[in-house]
Scaffold this active site. Structure first.
Site, PDB file in Angstrom:
ATOM      1  N   GLY A  34       2.296   2.869   0.264  1.00  0.00           N
ATOM      2  CA  GLY A  34       1.164   1.958   0.305  1.00  0.00           C
ATOM      3  C   GLY A  34       1.524   0.533   0.653  1.00  0.00           C
ATOM      4  CG  HIS A  35       1.407  -1.298   3.811  1.00  0.00           C
ATOM      5  ND1 HIS A  35       0.279  -1.450   4.556  1.00  0.00           N
ATOM      6  CD2 HIS A  35       2.186  -0.439   4.504  1.00  0.00           C
ATOM      7  CE1 HIS A  35       0.383  -0.718   5.656  1.00  0.00           C
ATOM      8  NE2 HIS A  35       1.532  -0.090   5.645  1.00  0.00           N
ATOM      9  CB  ALA A  36      -2.827  -4.686   0.845  1.00  0.00           C
TER      10      ALA A  36
END
Ligand code: TYD
Length: 137
Positions: free
Chosen positions: A50-52
């Site tokens: 995950g990342h944003a």
């Protein structure tokens, strides 16, 4: 108000030669495309961590096969099954996202609003939560 992740139906032109769908700046996207990349040959059982993004918008389409996108907006989590080449998931900035459940031979097309900038990535979920909910720290 902060925009939310949302599924966007793209045009689908069907004729005896096959189907055709299209993305066009100014027509069916909430941002202007600056970059495209694609994710493919994902080994079975692997997920994309995950990342944003701080400022980048993106739209993800399952051009072939299927996979899931899990998004978290700081409050709630939602899982989207992506399996149609004429549907994209719009992901606004400051949305945590992960991808998993890739089928064999799946291809994920990602169109993004900005050039590749590692400093736009938020890589840690705790950092993401502290940015999105600063009062809770
Ligand atoms: P990464 O951002 O980790 O993929 P994901 O979006 O699934 O988390 O990118 C994997 C590698 O590809 C990393 O070494 C950086 C490189 N990359 C580019 O050079 N340009 C790009 O536009 C992207 C998206 C990645």
């Amino acid at each position: 108000m902060k925009p939310h992740p949302q599924l966007i139906n793209l045009p689908k032109y069907c004729d005896p030669r096959g189907n055709l769908s299209v993305l066009e700046n100014g027509a069916n996207l909430p941002f202007v495309i600056n970059r495209a990349y694609w994710i493919y040959d994902v080994p079975s059982g692997r997920n994309r961590y995950g990342h944003a993004f701080r400022s980048q918008h993106e739209l993800i389409i399952a051009l072939s096969g299927s996979f899931d996108i899990v998004v978290h907006d700081g409050h709630a989590t939602q899982r989207y099954r992506m399996d149609r080449a004429n549907v994209g998931l719009y992901i606004p900035p400051l949305t945590w996202r992960e991808m998993d459940n890739f089928s064999t031979n799946s291809v994920a097309l990602v169109v993004a609003s900005e050039s590749y900038r590692p400093d736009d990535y938020i890589e840690e979920f705790d950092t993401y939560l502290s940015i999105i909910n600063p009062d809770k720290q």
